[in-house]
Write an enzyme that holds these catalytic residues in place. Sequence first.
Site, PDB file in Angstrom:
ATOM      1  N   HIS A 179     -30.880 -22.562 -57.149  1.00 44.69           N
ATOM      2  CA  HIS A 179     -29.776 -21.659 -57.405  1.00 44.69           C
ATOM      3  C   HIS A 179     -30.093 -20.364 -56.640  1.00 44.69           C
ATOM      4  CE1 HIS A 179     -26.855 -19.183 -59.400  1.00 44.69           C
ATOM      5  NE2 HIS A 179     -26.317 -20.260 -59.922  1.00 44.69           N
ATOM      6  N   ARG A 226     -21.117 -12.652 -58.056  1.00 47.24           N
ATOM      7  CA  ARG A 226     -20.697 -12.471 -56.662  1.00 47.24           C
ATOM      8  C   ARG A 226     -19.197 -12.700 -56.520  1.00 47.24           C
ATOM      9  NH1 ARG A 226     -23.773 -16.685 -54.185  1.00 47.24           N
ATOM     10  NH2 ARG A 226     -24.496 -17.203 -56.274  1.00 47.24           N
TER      11      ARG A 226
END
Lengths: 548, 258
Positions: free
Chosen positions: A326, A346
């Site tokens: 990740h 994000r």
Amino acid sequence: MSGYTPELKELIKRVEATRPQRVERARRGEHFPPLSMEQRMEWLKRYHPDYKEEGRKEVRVGPNKGDVLPEEIVNVLESRSRIEPERIDLGRADLETDILIIGGGGAGTAAALMADNMGRKVILATKLRHGDSNTIMAEGGIQAATQEGDSPYYHYLDVMGGGHFTNKPELVAALVNDAPLIIDWLEDMGVMFNKYPDGRLMTRHGGGTCRRRMHSAGDMTGAEIMRVLRDEARNRENIKVMEFSPAVELLLDRKGRCRGAILFNLETKEYYTVKARAVILATGGFGRLHIQGFPTTNHYGATADGLVLAYRAGVRTCFLEATQYHPTGAVYPEQNVGLLITEKVRGLGAQLLNVDGEEFCFPLEPRDVESACIIRECLEVGKGIMTPTGRIGVWLDSPMIDLLHGEGTVKKELPAKYIQFKRYGIDISKEPMLVYPTLHYQNGGIEINEFGETSLPGLYAAGEVTGGVHGKNRLMGNSLLDVLVFGRRTGMKASEYVGRVKDEGELTLEHVERFHEELKAAGINEAPVAPILLPDYTPDHVRARQFR
Amino acid sequence: MKEEIKQLSVGDKTIPPEGAKMIPIYIMGREYLVPETLTILKAVEYAGYQYVRGCGCRGGICGACGVYYRIMGDYRLRSGLACQTVIQPNMVLAQLPFFPVNRPGYNMEDFRDDPHGALRALYPEVFKCVGCGTCTRVCPMDIDVMDYIALIKRGNLKKAAEKSFDCVMCGLCASRCPAQISQFTAAMLVRRINGRYLTPKAQHLKKRKEEVESGKYEVMLKELMAMPVEALKKLYMEREREPDLAPPGWMPQDTSHL
């Protein structure tokens, strides 16, 4: 609580200095240019751990001889046994049972419950406590096509697409077809799923799903499922649980069937022989091997034990070259290391920045590409940020979120993460986070068919220890499903098998001796001992005084 | 930079950089100097211990690492999870490797008609809570344990299930209870009663289960399994995506494969 150290606070000033301009540009819809397809490949090849030739090597012995895999995996596959086979008396078994299940997470426990339903006697041996597993750590949810507008047909397409169409079709079909049965089973045992007042299950999207089919129980779905399964197992008299008793070797018989295992008492250091008519491997993943030194989101016992045992007994593995990283795992504060920082951060506009507060990549590249960009910035460009405990990372500028979407957005959209940092004196709506890619999931593993049967008669496997269900890449919400679908299937299949197989033939550890000879023939004289059972985080200055 | 990289912390092993501030902690009374900002769990490993018991997920959810500690010079006894608690100078600590609790066996069917009565029969001690509140004070998950025990006593099992939901079953509450209650095992049963009997069943799930058991989808799945990858990719690209905010019970345009 102190939050960031004065040194890091000083560095944050550089992030704050560039922030107004970056927010302005983001408001105008301008962003750091994404990589071209060619650059993506190049970045992946040069910096992504899966593509790097460095850190990988060829397997020299066993059924996957010739495959090129991460060194840490090869090292445990090309390993010696913890035992000396000739010193074990196989003439008498310390314990006998119908089915021996190795591993006490979601898969092992689901298998135990099904075997008990079918009237079999079970010994469930687990290395740590019953329930200590990656299952308990799954937060996001479990996929299943339970809604009217969805079906296993669409679930199948999503799983295949997520795995870049490399998955084994028969395993995927089993996964998605059983999924609604699993949710029903769990509901019946009393799992507190998120529901509407009329009982309808609440569902959400996950990455790569075309229908909302992510079911959850708060933000601790795995923990809720695991504690219910474990509680039910404790009600069953025919399930005997042995904690702190990892298996260190499988036992075969002269007919080449798997017939039990050698267990190791971690506290008294005794070895026990367990004779069974079938064995189910459900030992989970390999996160704690820290492939290429990465931190991990995995639990303490994830040391690939089952892979080692099965490999020595001649069972092939697949897809072990694909590891799920990740891109944004926390590296500070220390207690949050490995903690997953969801992609949503994000998605809401937070940028990744280097030590000078500069952008260095498009923040929403595919996961593997994003990871490569961060690794490049830290290790090649040399603009990472060093933490007081010697970790490296880049800034994830979460304060941009409130600036872009309005005060309070971080708290509303990311409540769990907000609290997790606030606890340590960091307000992520005002201060950025330090992140680095983290090792998340073992995509590959032991080869199985749709019933969880391996190539070794009498040996079954389920869950993260297996490969093929997810191909080269797993989607969110399919790991909890995987452990339960194949846990149940192996429990049932092994129970049927036990009814057919006769208790005959001497037990043997010849496969271990043969493997040792193969190591010797390949010139591997300094093979490490595996399964390693527990990771070792002893610092060098202590180790130097231990003379070991 | 390249040279420094070799000194990076690997996995969970802590390698403090030059000049990191060291502070004294006392593991079961013995002094060790460890770098500040570590969690108790990592500080204990830094001191040279390798955990067998007392360590699980290392992320605050499994309940393996309940810990008691005092700060020297302060009379108060504190508690937490070792993986979630940051060390302080002069912390004197001992982890709880295991704690014996009462967990009688049962059959879920016994709770169908009179769950409160059946619970009282199984866990009579829960009804003898003295209301001291120690359990609430030691809970590392900030659960009001005494309150959910009170709710169980009053028969509000649904509320008790919801209030105890964040429990990680570390056992700290049970270890300090003067009434000898194993609060968290009773709460486990209460949550299962709630999930099974006190919450309406999902009707759409029952229907889907019947469809699966009839073999309806096996036919469709066989069709997909036999398909060449290119055809599968085409279907994949053409999937209709359910809107994020669609109302429950949303239906797609194409209903031929539902």
